[in-house]
Enzyme design. Structure first.
Site, PDB file in Angstrom:
ATOM      1  N   SER A 141      50.669  45.437 127.238  1.00  0.00           N
ATOM      2  CA  SER A 141      49.445  45.606 126.510  1.00  0.00           C
ATOM      3  C   SER A 141      48.643  46.691 126.983  1.00  0.00           C
ATOM      4  O   SER A 141      48.770  46.930 128.421  1.00  0.00           O
ATOM      5  CB  SER A 141      48.606  44.268 126.360  1.00  0.00           C
ATOM      6  OG  SER A 141      47.412  44.746 126.193  1.00  0.00           O
ATOM      7  N   TYR A 154      45.371  36.926 131.196  1.00  0.00           N
ATOM      8  CA  TYR A 154      46.248  37.604 130.313  1.00  0.00           C
ATOM      9  C   TYR A 154      46.368  39.137 130.988  1.00  0.00           C
ATOM     10  O   TYR A 154      47.375  39.776 130.987  1.00  0.00           O
ATOM     11  CB  TYR A 154      45.460  38.006 128.924  1.00  0.00           C
ATOM     12  CG  TYR A 154      46.292  38.632 127.905  1.00  0.00           C
ATOM     13  CD1 TYR A 154      47.142  38.221 127.164  1.00  0.00           C
ATOM     14  CD2 TYR A 154      46.033  40.071 127.827  1.00  0.00           C
ATOM     15  CE1 TYR A 154      48.030  38.913 126.243  1.00  0.00           C
ATOM     16  CE2 TYR A 154      46.459  40.706 126.711  1.00  0.00           C
ATOM     17  CZ  TYR A 154      47.501  40.370 126.072  1.00  0.00           C
ATOM     18  OH  TYR A 154      48.230  40.833 125.052  1.00  0.00           O
TER      19      TYR A 154
HETATM   20  N1  LIG Z   1      48.086  41.617 118.495  1.00  0.00           N
HETATM   21  C1  LIG Z   1      47.724  42.388 119.299  1.00  0.00           C
HETATM   22  O1  LIG Z   1      46.787  43.050 119.193  1.00  0.00           O
HETATM   23  C2  LIG Z   1      48.473  42.888 120.496  1.00  0.00           C
HETATM   24  C3  LIG Z   1      47.980  43.747 121.534  1.00  0.00           C
HETATM   25  C4  LIG Z   1      48.445  44.240 122.630  1.00  0.00           C
HETATM   26  C5  LIG Z   1      49.655  43.256 123.212  1.00  0.00           C
HETATM   27  N2  LIG Z   1      50.228  42.447 122.383  1.00  0.00           N
HETATM   28  C6  LIG Z   1      51.203  41.594 122.861  1.00  0.00           C
HETATM   29  O2  LIG Z   1      52.360  41.700 121.798  1.00  0.00           O
HETATM   30  C7  LIG Z   1      53.096  40.653 121.779  1.00  0.00           C
HETATM   31  C8  LIG Z   1      53.048  39.919 120.380  1.00  0.00           C
HETATM   32  O3  LIG Z   1      51.921  39.551 119.985  1.00  0.00           O
HETATM   33  P1  LIG Z   1      51.540  38.957 118.554  1.00  0.00           P
HETATM   34  O4  LIG Z   1      49.849  39.448 118.110  1.00  0.00           O
HETATM   35  O5  LIG Z   1      52.724  39.317 117.425  1.00  0.00           O
HETATM   36  O6  LIG Z   1      51.351  37.433 118.738  1.00  0.00           O
HETATM   37  P2  LIG Z   1      51.602  36.264 117.745  1.00  0.00           P
HETATM   38  O7  LIG Z   1      50.667  35.234 118.366  1.00  0.00           O
HETATM   39  O8  LIG Z   1      51.297  36.812 116.424  1.00  0.00           O
HETATM   40  O9  LIG Z   1      53.140  35.827 118.021  1.00  0.00           O
HETATM   41  C9  LIG Z   1      53.635  35.421 119.149  1.00  0.00           C
HETATM   42  C10 LIG Z   1      54.903  34.842 119.120  1.00  0.00           C
HETATM   43  O10 LIG Z   1      55.164  34.207 120.254  1.00  0.00           O
HETATM   44  C11 LIG Z   1      55.646  32.999 120.033  1.00  0.00           C
HETATM   45  N3  LIG Z   1      55.586  32.137 121.354  1.00  0.00           N
HETATM   46  C12 LIG Z   1      54.230  31.687 122.042  1.00  0.00           C
HETATM   47  N4  LIG Z   1      54.644  31.054 122.863  1.00  0.00           N
HETATM   48  C13 LIG Z   1      55.866  30.777 123.182  1.00  0.00           C
HETATM   49  C14 LIG Z   1      56.927  30.239 124.232  1.00  0.00           C
HETATM   50  N5  LIG Z   1      56.361  29.602 125.027  1.00  0.00           N
HETATM   51  N6  LIG Z   1      58.158  30.403 124.131  1.00  0.00           N
HETATM   52  C15 LIG Z   1      58.788  31.076 122.861  1.00  0.00           C
HETATM   53  N7  LIG Z   1      57.726  31.717 122.037  1.00  0.00           N
HETATM   54  C16 LIG Z   1      56.508  31.615 122.183  1.00  0.00           C
HETATM   55  C17 LIG Z   1      54.891  32.298 118.787  1.00  0.00           C
HETATM   56  O11 LIG Z   1      55.518  31.137 118.422  1.00  0.00           O
HETATM   57  C18 LIG Z   1      54.786  33.312 118.019  1.00  0.00           C
HETATM   58  O12 LIG Z   1      55.868  33.552 117.237  1.00  0.00           O
HETATM   59  C19 LIG Z   1      52.625  39.570 122.852  1.00  0.00           C
HETATM   60  O13 LIG Z   1      53.195  39.753 124.186  1.00  0.00           O
HETATM   61  C20 LIG Z   1      51.029  39.969 122.861  1.00  0.00           C
HETATM   62  O14 LIG Z   1      50.271  39.799 124.231  1.00  0.00           O
HETATM   63  C21 LIG Z   1      49.686  41.850 121.061  1.00  0.00           C
END
Ligand SMILES: NC(=O)c1ccc[n+]([C@@H]2O[C@H](COP(=O)([O-])OP(=O)(O)OC[C@H]3O[C@@H](n4cnc5c(N)ncnc54)[C@H](O)[C@@H]3O)[C@@H](O)[C@H]2O)c1
Length: 258
Positions: A141, A154
């Site tokens: 991130s 985080y």
């Molecule tokens: N959405 C954003 O703005 C953003 C920004 C920067 C980084 N990220 C990173 O991108 C990645 C994906 O984010 P997203 O927004 O798609 O999140 P999201 O919450 O939409 O999806 C996350 C997925 O991970 C799964 N998950 C959660 N805990 C788990 C576990 N213990 N074991 C297995 N699976 C698990 C969930 O079931 C879900 O399908 C993450 O690492 C997040 O930190 C997201």
């Protein structure tokens, strides 16, 4: 993609992970989806199969080492290869001043976001080394690069992911295994809306004010689309990215430039 590939994508059930599964499948890759949520994983599997690639959903808790080991064993037994690993799953963790974060919240956030990345790499690396080829992409991130107030667990986890990525890249480069991090900015979708809502509760501002302030932080004045993150991941997973390893590449609409 110029070779027959199998990708293991964590957190592929929804959000950015689902977009990554779809993007990789569209470039001819079979997908193992490792997620804790069976229902959303089944939906992603249907989408991958509708593109014409194999999908293998495996219910996995990344915070549990035995669960990760079973997942990789099952994936390898089924597919006979894992040449791409995308460590995408992550949780936001608490939004609170440091002194109000509970030890349990700290552990859970670090367990999923950092320990899970280590577990997956630990189990997949012997397979890649045996094959003499691999591409690993860790979704970090921009919060792995600069502070985000009230999100200490985080930010710590994501900064850890970048350090882990660089070190592992240096360890395994001679095996034609590349390890990179992708650092999304604020990606549009339900997850970021939940983060905005929690920030609004803490700060007293409206959700709209928070969202506009977040957009204003970026050069382009926009949120990022999950498909745009997936596109960069696809490139890093391809043999074409041969000389790119140990990098942390921002897909952030210019929110962070280092
Ligand atoms: N959405 C954003 O703005 C953003 C920004 C920067 C980084 N990220 C990173 O991108 C990645 C994906 O984010 P997203 O927004 O798609 O999140 P999201 O919450 O939409 O999806 C996350 C997925 O991970 C799964 N998950 C959660 N805990 C788990 C576990 N213990 N074991 C297995 N699976 C698990 C969930 O079931 C879900 O399908 C993450 O690492 C997040 O930190 C997201």
């Amino acid at each position: 993609m110029s070779r027959n590939s199998t990708a293991l994508v964590t957190g592929g059930g929804r959000g950015i992970g689902r977009a990554i599964c779809q993007e990789l499948a569209a470039s001819g890759v079979d997908i193992v989806i490792a997620d804790i949520d069976a229902e959303s994983m089944a939906e992603t599997a249907d989408l991958v199969e509708s593109i014409g690639q194999e999908a293998h959903p495996i219910e996995t808790d990344l915070a549990d080492f035995d669960s990760v080991r079973d997942c990789v064993d099952q994936a390898y037994a089924t597919c006979g290869e894992i040449d791409i690993l995308v460590n995408n799953a992550g949780i936001a963790g608490p939004t609170a001043p440091c002194e109000e974060v509970t030890p349990e919240e700290w552990d859970t956030t670090l367990d999923v976001n950092l320990r899970g990345v280590f577990y997956m790499c630990r189990e997949v690396l012997p397979i890649m080394k045996e094959a003499g080829y691999g591409r690993i992409v860790n979704i970090a991130s921009v919060t792995g690069k600069r502070p985000l107030v009230n999100r200490t667990p985080y930010a710590t986890a994501k900064m850890g992911v970048i350090g882990f990525t660089r070190t592992l890249a240096a360890e395994v480069g001679r095996h034609d295994i590349n390890v990179n991090a992708v650092c999304p900015g604020s990606v549009d979708g339900p997850r970021i809306q939940r983060v905005f809502e929690r920030q609004a509760e803490t700060s007293g501002e409206s959700v709209e004010e928070i969202e506009n302030a977040v957009k204003d932080e970026s050069a382009r004045g926009e949120l990022v689309d999950g498909a745009e993150v997936a596109n960069t991941v696809r490139y890093l997973c391809s043999p074409d990215s041969r000389q790119i390893t140990g990098q942390d590449i921002n897909v952030s609409a210019g929110k962070v430039m280092y």
